[in-house]
Each structure stands twice: as C-alpha cells, then as structure tokens.
Scaffold this motif. Structure first.
Motif, PDB file in Angstrom:
ATOM      1  N   HIS A 134       0.838  -1.206   0.000  1.00 26.78           N
ATOM      2  CA  HIS A 134       0.000   0.000   0.000  1.00 26.78           C
ATOM      3  C   HIS A 134       0.874   1.257   0.000  1.00 26.78           C
ATOM      4  O   HIS A 134       0.924   1.992   0.994  1.00 26.78           O
ATOM      5  N   PRO A 135       1.547   1.548  -1.095  1.00 21.04           N
ATOM      6  CA  PRO A 135       2.361   2.774  -1.125  1.00 21.04           C
ATOM      7  C   PRO A 135       1.528   4.023  -0.906  1.00 21.04           C
ATOM      8  O   PRO A 135       2.054   5.052  -0.482  1.00 21.04           O
ATOM      9  N   GLU A 136       0.223   3.926  -1.157  1.00 23.53           N
ATOM     10  CA  GLU A 136      -0.650   5.084  -0.939  1.00 23.53           C
ATOM     11  C   GLU A 136      -0.823   5.392   0.546  1.00 23.53           C
ATOM     12  O   GLU A 136      -1.330   6.465   0.903  1.00 23.53           O
ATOM     13  N   TRP A 137      -0.411   4.483   1.434  1.00 27.30           N
ATOM     14  CA  TRP A 137      -0.480   4.728   2.871  1.00 27.30           C
ATOM     15  C   TRP A 137       0.788   5.386   3.415  1.00 27.30           C
ATOM     16  O   TRP A 137       0.890   5.636   4.614  1.00 27.30           O
ATOM     17  N   CYS A 138       1.758   5.634   2.575  1.00 24.90           N
ATOM     18  CA  CYS A 138       3.030   6.209   3.024  1.00 24.90           C
ATOM     19  C   CYS A 138       3.000   7.729   2.945  1.00 24.90           C
ATOM     20  O   CYS A 138       2.269   8.313   2.143  1.00 24.90           O
TER      21      CYS A 138
END
Length: 716
Positions: A134-138
C-alpha cells in the motif's frame, strides 16, 4: 541516593544491539533472558523492562528482508529470527511475571523499514509489507511521487487502523503490559526538511486556517510552517487517541518518548541533526490533557535539558494519571532525587557501557564472590577476574566453567581467556560445544588468545555444528589472532562441505593476506569466479579484496587483475547479490581514482546495466538495483552524468528517464543526510523531472503500480 537504597527503577534492553555484540548482556536464548530478569530484579529491584525484542519480533513477521545486504540480512532475518523462534519472548514474559516485572513492547512510532533503493545504501534493507502493498499509505512528497523512508502516513484512517490492529493483537497475544514508542526513524533518506507531509487531509487542514496559501508551493512564513508541523502532528494525535482507546480495553499501557532537547517535535535519530521524517509536532500537552497516554519518557540528553523538560512535564501532569520516566546512564545520581520523590522513575539502559547497573551485584570486587552459592555473585566475581579487578583464581574458573548457570559458564571462559594457559585448552574446547550460544562464542574468543596447533581445526569443527552470526564472527577473529598457524587449516577449509566453514575461512584469509599474499590471491579470486560457490561467500570475498585494494595491500599486478576481474563480471554474473556488489565496488574504486586501472569499456557496461532497469524490467532487483548502477556511473564524473542525462531526456522509456532523474537530482550515495535547499529541489523538479511512472513493488513478481491520485503539482 545510594546504591543501597531499594528504589523503584526501570530498564531498557535494546535487544538487537545486544545480539550483535558478544560483549553485551546475552539475550539469545530462553535461559539467557530468564537469567537477565532474575539478576536485575534481585539486585536492583527493577520493576519494568522496555523490551525492544518485542518490536523486533513483530518486524520479523511483517518485514520483507533483502539478502543483497548480507550483513543486515543474516543478522536480522537469520540470526535474530533464530533467537526469537527459540522462545525468548515467552521466557522473558514468564520470568517477568515471576519477579513482578512488567514487560513493555518497545518499537518505533514511524519506523517501518525503508524502500529498497534507500536500504541498499544503508543502514538496512527491510521494509514493512504494508508499505510495499500500500504505497498510498506512506508519507509522500508534494508531487505525490517519492515516499518517505520509514513511516506510514497517519493522516489516512485506514493506515492508522492497520497499524493499531497489528499492535493490539501483538501485545495481547504475548501478554505484554503495554507499548512504548520512540519517534525517530533509523535512516537518512530525507533529502530536505520540507520534503514530506502533503497528504490531502493535511493540506485540507492547513487551508482551513490559510485558505489562500498553497502548501505544496513551499513558500511559507515561519508561522505558517509551524502550523503545517502542527497539522502533521494532529493526525499523530489521532493515532495516539485511537490506539490508547483500544489498549485500554485490554488493560494495557501506552508510553511515548519525547526528545529532551526539543520535546515539541519528533526525535532525530541518534547523532543526527534533523528528524528523518521532517518536523512533526508532538502535541504532548493534548495527550496529557485528554489522558490518551499513560506515560511520557524523557530521552537521554544533557542532564540540564532533561531536567528542564521534566520540570515542564511535572507541571503539566500535576493532578493527572500520566506517569513520567527519564532515561539516564546514572540512575543513582543525586540529581534525580527530587524527581524520584515527585514520582519520576529512572530508566537504565543496559546496552550502554555506562548504565548505572553495570555490576550484577552491589557488593565490591572480592575473590569471595567466586565461591558464593548465588550464581549472580559467581558471575560478577568472574567478570571482576576477567577485567582485572581481583586476582586471577584459575582453579575457580575451571570449576565454574562447568556451572549449571549459562552466565557463569560464559564469564568463566572470559576469565580463562585472561588467566588461562594451554593446559586449560580442553576446558575451552569443551566450551566450543556448550548448549548455550553465548558460552560457545566466549570459548571461541578465548581460543584466539590461548591456543596450540590443534586450535584452528577445533574452531572450524565448532562451526560445523554452529554457524550462527556471532559464532562465525568469533571464530574468524580467533583464526586471525592465531595468525600464520591458521593458514593451513583456513586454506583447507575453503573446500569444506559446510558453508559456514568456507565463509569463516574466506574472511580469515583476507585478514591473513599479508602473510602470504602470493599464495592467497589466486585462492580468493577463485572464490569470486566460482559461480557454484555460495553467493554470500563470494560477496564477502569481493568485499575483502576491495578493502585490500583500497588499503594499498595488493601489488600493482594484483590490483590490475582484480579490477579487470570485476569489470569482466558486470555483464556475466548470474547472482544479483554478487553483481550488485561488483558494481558497488567499481564505484568505490572509481571514487578513489582507480579509473586508470580499469578497462576502457567499463562505463559502457555500466550504461548497459542501468538500461536494464527501464520499462518492462523483469529483474528481481528492479525496485533498487538501479540505485547502485546509477551511483557507479556518477563515480565516473562527467562521462557517467552525460549518460544519465541522456537517459533522463529521452521520452520513449519512462522508467529509464525517471530513474536517471532520481540518481542525478535525488542523489543517495551514502547512508547519511545530504540535505539540499527546498527551493532548489522545487526548481530542479520543475526543470528536470520526467513523467512519474508509478511504483515498483519490492517482490519477485515485479509489477508496476499505477500513478497515485493527488500527485499533480504546478511549480510555476
């Protein structure tokens, strides 16, 4: 306050740091941690341990590790995992309950590993699978492109819940009494202080107060900048509030560390000037007022800074249930008396050489300790003997080498190392096969001081049955200490069927090179050429030869041949681990001015390698190998930069263009901060950044992840 007083105190054990050194408290088995809990409780009335092993155990299950950095991989994914799977956590918690000692999980609030193109440079190469999936959570930069190495972005509720659920399950399953967070990140991937913190919820919150200011433009007043830091911190407080509520349901505590010098912001990593996340407000005043923390820990610093922060906290905590603790190397120093009286508890850190509880007993050094019925006294007596504080009693050490307690046996080996003779080698040799690793390691180290013609073979035989991290290190060090008399056994050991023996021998022969380099050079380069040899052994052999070359210990012909061998293998090597280390080595050699010794086609080979990371790359290192290839090109100065700029400017291959941009304009060549000016970075992005191609997941089934939303930015 004197040592004789039985005051309440706490202890922090940095489990990973203990595991990497044989000189520290053994924590590598159930018996070892049980012994640690016993002596700390009985001698110093320790009532709580902050156990970093709890965080490390969670990391072991949730992180992906990269073997392309062999030291970190073997330490974290092999040796540490081995000790954890032996049942150390269960033993520690059980012992804590027997002695009335709370066990608190210690881990990082923002520390969830790093993306591999940062980790391949250092300090480690592992990353939370949640960040990978989940790179969108970084945390991301203002363009929504680059991820912050380390954290999840707590502005996203789904990221908060993902982490909270994990912690609560871990704490309840292992019956820890709570959790304590440090707030730094252990990496230097940040490129400028204002790089991260632009998630849409943060931007929206900022614009509630400053609706006419575009946060992503980077042109903020000091007041606006402070408000931005507070907006980032607001979502950390949301996380703290939500986690505390869940922990409270299970009767568990929440503790957070504050930087003593600058408690209003997250911590910098030890020895660093800035926090690796950029500045984030730690709103401890709200945490106290709402009662959403149970404890605040004032971090180690100059005593004056610690006491100043404690004074402020004591005023704020008055009339609340929030407790205070302070980390100190001198828990019995009189300076803490008024704070202890006010309810503050000192925290000693056993990992530090000076920690206030260095001695396992309060009694002064005496040979009488060696003959005590109490194993804690016997252990301390042997330590005093090994460190020269009492006379050597070899006969006592011989007897205690058979003691039922592992710490006593370990310290007996250390005492024999100082006072023993070759007549005591049978005892040391027996120690090489003790049931406890810490005893075996101590025996191996003793054999480097007391030895005969059989010792090298005995050490290698011990490796056949125990090729763990510290044992290999101890045996290689002792073979090196023995010197020329190790050459024959170490040379023969290169052909052993045991991988650990071959590794130890290769490392030892590197250290023994000056004794007979003419004979050893072909043996060592033969390891490099041998594609059937274990790739990690080949890695360490290249590493050793590189050190010899850079240290001027290869003659001119050997140096030329070594560099030619590396160059020849750039495009022929089948092992990614070895290939990347060759590329790293070539870059270092170029930096040290060794280019005149290199084949003329070497830059072309690096160019071709970098090209492999473009669109459609199927390499298993697609997410990170480009960083080393690009850095090697940079090491060749103008010639390498010209190639990278050519790649950046072309438009047919999006990944190739983007990676070249990262190498040149987001340089990461060393594991240290190389901070640049925010305005310069924005200008560079405006003028030089190609289209962002998305993210490559760090896994064997390499795939691209499409560009994420909220990533557009007009730098005009």
């Amino acid at each position: 306050m004197t040592r004789g007083e039985c005051m309440k105190m706490y202890v922090y054990c940095s489990y990973g740091d203990e595991l990497v050194s044989s000189k520290k408290q053994p924590v590598d088995s159930p018996a070892a941690v049980e012994a640690m809990i016993e002596w700390m409780s009985r001698t110093y009335n320790v009532k709580r341990m902050y156990w970093r092993g709890a965080g490390e155990e969670l990391w072991d299950r949730t992180m992906q590790f990269g073997k392309e950095t062999p030291f970190g991989y073997e330490y974290a994914a092999v040796w540490k995992r081995h000790t954890l799977q032996s049942g150390t956590t269960r033993a520690l918690v059980s012992a804590g309950k027997r002695y009335g000692m709370e066990i608190i999980m210690y881990t990082g609030l923002f520390d969830y590993g790093v993306q591999p193109d940062i980790g391949i440079i250092g300090p480690y190469m592992f990353e939370d699978r949640g960040r990978i999936e989940h790179p969108e959570w970084c945390m991301r930069d203002r363009w929504g492109e680059r991820r912050c190495p380390g954290p999840f972005e707590f502005a996203f509720p789904e990221a908060r819940q993902y982490v909270i659920r994990r912690y609560v399950e871990e704490i309840v399953r292992n019956d820890y009494d709570g959790i304590n967070f440090y707030t730094y990140v252990e990496n230097c991937g940040l490129r400028y202080l204002e790089e991260f913190g632009f998630a849409e919820p943060i931007v929206s919150l900022f614009q509630e107060k400053y609706p006419d200011i575009d946060l992503r433009k980077g042109r903020l007043s000091d007041e606006q900048t402070e408000h931005w830091y507070a907006c980032r911190g607001k979502f950390v407080t949301d996380f703290v509030r939500e986690l505390h509520a869940e922990l409270k349901l299970h009767g568990k505590k929440l503790s957070i560390i504050l930087d003593a010098e600058n408690p209003d912001y997250v911590q910098p990593w030890w020895g660093k000037s800035v926090p690796g996340t950029g500045y984030i407000r730690t709103d401890w005043q709200t945490w106290i007022a709402e009662g959403i923390v149970d404890e605040l820990w004032v971090q180690l610093a100059e005593i004056g800074k610690q006491t100043s922060t404690l004074d402020n906290l004591l005023r704020s905590c008055a009339g609340t249930s929030v407790k205070l603790v302070v980390r100190t190397p001198k828990p019995f120093d009189p300076v803490w008396e008024p704070y202890v009286s006010a309810g503050v508890t000192p925290v000693a850190v056993i990992t530090s050489p000076v920690n206030g509880i260095e001695r396992m007993v309060k009694a002064p050094p005496s040979t009488a300790l060696l003959h005590s019925e109490d194993w804690i006294h016997r252990s301390q007596g042997l330590t005093d003997m090994a460190e020269g504080r009492i006379e050597g009693d070899v006969q006592a050490a011989i007897v205690l080498a058979q003691d039922r307690n592992l710490v006593v046996r370990q310290r007996a080996m250390r005492a024999l190392k100082k006072f023993g003779t070759s007549a005591h080698l049978p005892i040391i040799y027996a120690g090489l096969h003790d049931e406890e690793n810490c005893v075996r390691v101590a025996a191996a180290e003793a054999a480097g001081v007391i030895h005969d013609g059989d010792t090298p073979g005995r050490l290698l035989a011990a490796i056949e049955s125990d090729d763990t991290f510290l044992m290999k290190s101890a045996c290689a060090g002792s073979l090196l200490a023995i010197g020329e008399n190790s050459l024959s056994d170490a040379t023969a050991g290169l052909s052993s069927k045991y991988r650990g023996v071959r590794e130890v021998c290769a490392k030892a022969l590197i250290g023994l090179y000056e004794i007979d380099g003419t004979a050893l050079y072909p043996l060592l380069t033969g390891i490099v050429r041998n594609a059937d040899e274990d790739e990690i052994i080949r890695y360490w052999t290249i590493d050793g030869l590189l050190g010899l070359c850079l240290g001027g210990r290869l003659d001119a012909e050997e140096e030329k041949a070594f560099i030619a061998e590396l160059a020849a293998r750039i495009d022929k090597e089948c092992s990614t681990v070895v290939q990347l280390h060759i590329v790293r080595a070539i870059g270092k050699l170029a930096e040290e001015g060794k280019t005149a010794c290199m084949p003329t086609n070497i830059v072309g080979k690096l160019e071709q390698l970098f090209r492999e990371y473009g669109d459609g790359c199927l390499r298993t290192d697609a997410a990170f190998g480009w960083r080393l290839a690009g850095n090697a090109l940079l090491s060749f100065g103008a010639a390498g930069i010209e190639i990278l700029e050519k790649f950046r400017e072309q438009t047919q291959n999006r990944w190739l263009a983007w990676l070249a941009y990262e190498v040149v304009y987001l340089s990461h060549q060393k594991a240290e901060f190389l901070l640049i000016d925010q305005r310069q970075m924005i200008a560079d992005h405006e003028h030089y950044a190609p289209q962002f191609p998305g993210y490559r997941a760090w896994r064997e089934d390499i795939r691209s992840i499409s560009r994420l939303p909220d990533s557009s930015f007009d730098a005009s």
